[in-house]
Design a protein around this motif. Structure first.
Motif, PDB file in Angstrom:
ATOM      1  N   UNK A   1       0.731  -1.240  -0.097  1.00 32.93           N
ATOM      2  CA  UNK A   1       0.078   0.078  -0.033  1.00 32.93           C
ATOM      3  C   UNK A   1       0.822   1.166   0.362  1.00 32.93           C
ATOM      4  N   UNK A   2       0.374   2.481  -0.525  1.00 40.54           N
ATOM      5  CA  UNK A   2       0.955   3.650  -0.374  1.00 40.54           C
ATOM      6  C   UNK A   2       1.269   3.939   1.229  1.00 40.54           C
ATOM      7  N   UNK A   3       2.219   4.340   1.469  1.00 44.55           N
ATOM      8  CA  UNK A   3       2.772   4.857   3.057  1.00 44.55           C
ATOM      9  C   UNK A   3       1.987   6.107   3.205  1.00 44.55           C
ATOM     10  N   UNK A   4       1.371   6.031   4.508  1.00 40.99           N
ATOM     11  CA  UNK A   4       0.930   7.299   5.091  1.00 40.99           C
ATOM     12  C   UNK A   4       1.502   7.821   6.177  1.00 40.99           C
ATOM     13  N   UNK A   5       1.986   8.925   6.300  1.00 43.19           N
ATOM     14  CA  UNK A   5       2.465   9.492   7.376  1.00 43.19           C
ATOM     15  C   UNK A   5       1.868   9.590   8.670  1.00 43.19           C
ATOM     16  N   UNK A   6       2.475  10.220   9.896  1.00 40.71           N
ATOM     17  CA  UNK A   6       1.744  10.362  10.974  1.00 40.71           C
ATOM     18  C   UNK A   6       0.399  10.981  10.860  1.00 40.71           C
ATOM     19  N   UNK A   7       0.426  12.256   9.931  1.00 35.75           N
ATOM     20  CA  UNK A   7      -0.800  13.017   9.955  1.00 35.75           C
ATOM     21  C   UNK A   7      -1.848  12.455   9.080  1.00 35.75           C
ATOM     22  N   UNK A   8      -1.645  11.207   8.327  1.00 30.71           N
ATOM     23  CA  UNK A   8      -2.809  10.448   7.864  1.00 30.71           C
ATOM     24  C   UNK A   8      -2.927  10.665   6.438  1.00 30.71           C
ATOM     25  N   UNK A   9      -1.979  11.509   5.838  1.00 31.15           N
ATOM     26  CA  UNK A   9      -1.770  11.723   4.405  1.00 31.15           C
ATOM     27  C   UNK A   9      -0.888  10.957   3.676  1.00 31.15           C
ATOM     28  N   UNK A  10      -1.135  10.731   2.546  1.00 28.66           N
ATOM     29  CA  UNK A  10       0.075  10.016   1.769  1.00 28.66           C
ATOM     30  C   UNK A  10       1.297  10.627   1.910  1.00 28.66           C
ATOM     31  N   UNK A  11       2.367   9.662   1.909  1.00 27.34           N
ATOM     32  CA  UNK A  11       3.547  10.095   1.954  1.00 27.34           C
ATOM     33  C   UNK A  11       4.158  10.942   0.631  1.00 27.34           C
ATOM     34  N   UNK A  12       3.502  10.644  -0.650  1.00 29.91           N
ATOM     35  CA  UNK A  12       3.751  11.128  -1.770  1.00 29.91           C
ATOM     36  C   UNK A  12       3.229  12.790  -1.922  1.00 29.91           C
ATOM     37  N   UNK A  13       2.489  13.132  -1.000  1.00 31.62           N
ATOM     38  CA  UNK A  13       1.677  14.438  -1.151  1.00 31.62           C
ATOM     39  C   UNK A  13       2.607  15.424  -0.797  1.00 31.62           C
ATOM     40  N   UNK A  14       2.739  16.470  -1.211  1.00 35.17           N
ATOM     41  CA  UNK A  14       3.581  17.603  -1.043  1.00 35.17           C
ATOM     42  C   UNK A  14       2.725  18.559  -0.013  1.00 35.17           C
ATOM     43  N   UNK A  15       3.022  18.637   1.095  1.00 36.78           N
ATOM     44  CA  UNK A  15       2.238  19.087   2.224  1.00 36.78           C
ATOM     45  C   UNK A  15       2.384  20.948   2.070  1.00 36.78           C
ATOM     46  N   UNK A  16       3.116  21.266   1.179  1.00 40.69           N
ATOM     47  CA  UNK A  16       2.776  22.691   0.882  1.00 40.69           C
ATOM     48  C   UNK A  16       1.869  23.047   0.172  1.00 40.69           C
ATOM     49  N   UNK A  17       2.106  22.134  -1.208  1.00 38.26           N
ATOM     50  CA  UNK A  17       1.216  22.489  -2.255  1.00 38.26           C
ATOM     51  C   UNK A  17      -0.225  21.570  -2.457  1.00 38.26           C
ATOM     52  N   UNK A  18       0.013  20.884  -1.320  1.00 36.60           N
ATOM     53  CA  UNK A  18      -1.347  19.619  -1.467  1.00 36.60           C
ATOM     54  C   UNK A  18      -1.512  19.007  -2.851  1.00 36.60           C
ATOM     55  N   UNK A  19      -0.343  18.676  -3.523  1.00 39.86           N
ATOM     56  CA  UNK A  19      -0.319  18.194  -4.954  1.00 39.86           C
ATOM     57  C   UNK A  19       0.651  16.755  -4.894  1.00 39.86           C
ATOM     58  N   UNK A  20       0.421  15.817  -5.597  1.00 36.08           N
ATOM     59  CA  UNK A  20       1.280  14.726  -5.564  1.00 36.08           C
ATOM     60  C   UNK A  20       2.449  14.790  -6.199  1.00 36.08           C
ATOM     61  N   UNK A  21       3.637  14.470  -5.491  1.00 41.71           N
ATOM     62  CA  UNK A  21       4.757  14.625  -6.094  1.00 41.71           C
ATOM     63  C   UNK A  21       5.287  13.470  -6.921  1.00 41.71           C
ATOM     64  N   UNK A  22       4.528  12.356  -7.284  1.00 44.99           N
ATOM     65  CA  UNK A  22       4.692  11.314  -8.142  1.00 44.99           C
ATOM     66  C   UNK A  22       3.620  11.019  -8.949  1.00 44.99           C
ATOM     67  N   UNK A  23       2.837  12.343  -9.312  1.00 43.89           N
ATOM     68  CA  UNK A  23       1.754  12.170 -10.208  1.00 43.89           C
ATOM     69  C   UNK A  23       1.944  11.326 -11.480  1.00 43.89           C
ATOM     70  N   UNK A  24       3.409  11.649 -12.208  1.00 45.48           N
ATOM     71  CA  UNK A  24       3.385  10.791 -13.407  1.00 45.48           C
ATOM     72  C   UNK A  24       3.458   9.429 -13.271  1.00 45.48           C
ATOM     73  N   UNK A  25       3.559   8.856 -11.919  1.00 41.08           N
ATOM     74  CA  UNK A  25       3.788   7.544 -11.675  1.00 41.08           C
ATOM     75  C   UNK A  25       2.940   7.067 -10.812  1.00 41.08           C
ATOM     76  N   UNK A  26       1.866   7.877 -10.415  1.00 43.70           N
ATOM     77  CA  UNK A  26       0.895   7.615  -9.350  1.00 43.70           C
ATOM     78  C   UNK A  26       0.184   6.228  -9.444  1.00 43.70           C
ATOM     79  N   UNK A  27      -0.159   5.593  -8.362  1.00 45.18           N
ATOM     80  CA  UNK A  27      -0.752   4.235  -8.571  1.00 45.18           C
ATOM     81  C   UNK A  27      -1.981   4.263  -9.697  1.00 45.18           C
ATOM     82  N   UNK A  28      -2.183   3.028 -10.045  1.00 46.29           N
ATOM     83  CA  UNK A  28      -3.635   3.050 -11.169  1.00 46.29           C
ATOM     84  C   UNK A  28      -4.840   3.421 -10.264  1.00 46.29           C
ATOM     85  N   UNK A  29      -4.961   3.006  -9.206  1.00 42.28           N
ATOM     86  CA  UNK A  29      -6.012   3.316  -8.475  1.00 42.28           C
ATOM     87  C   UNK A  29      -6.239   4.965  -8.101  1.00 42.28           C
TER      88      UNK A  29
END
Length: 93
Positions: A40-68
């Protein structure tokens, strides 16, 4: 209600558990195993996906994000329900 788009969403779905499937090419640093041994995708202690940039709230791996993640449809009933659960947004009907 204003139209929902990924640009205005603020990543509400990034608090959901994301099961990885064959063919997902997510960098290992964002992957963990659940209690049943599934990847599964790792979630950090705040509950949000580890690949989420907390400043922009955008996915840092958008080009290779999971199919789901790529298949998740903004504005669909589950998306709207998730938006109600995130304190960044007022409840919407």
């Amino acid at each position: 209600m204003a139209q929902v788009s990924c640009d205005s969403c603020r990543a509400c779905c990034c608090r959901l558990e994301v099961m990885l499937i064959a063919g997902d090419d997510v960098p290992d640093r964002f992957v963990t195993q659940d209690q049943w041994g599934g990847h599964v995708m790792l979630r950090l202690d705040d509950g949000w996906c580890a690949a989420l940039d907390r400043q922009t709230m955008l996915c840092t791996i958008y080009a290779v994000r999971p199919w789901i993640c790529a298949d998740y449809q903004e504005g669909e009933p589950d998306c709207l329900e998730q938006r109600k659960l995130i304190p960044l947004f007022p409840a919407r009907s």
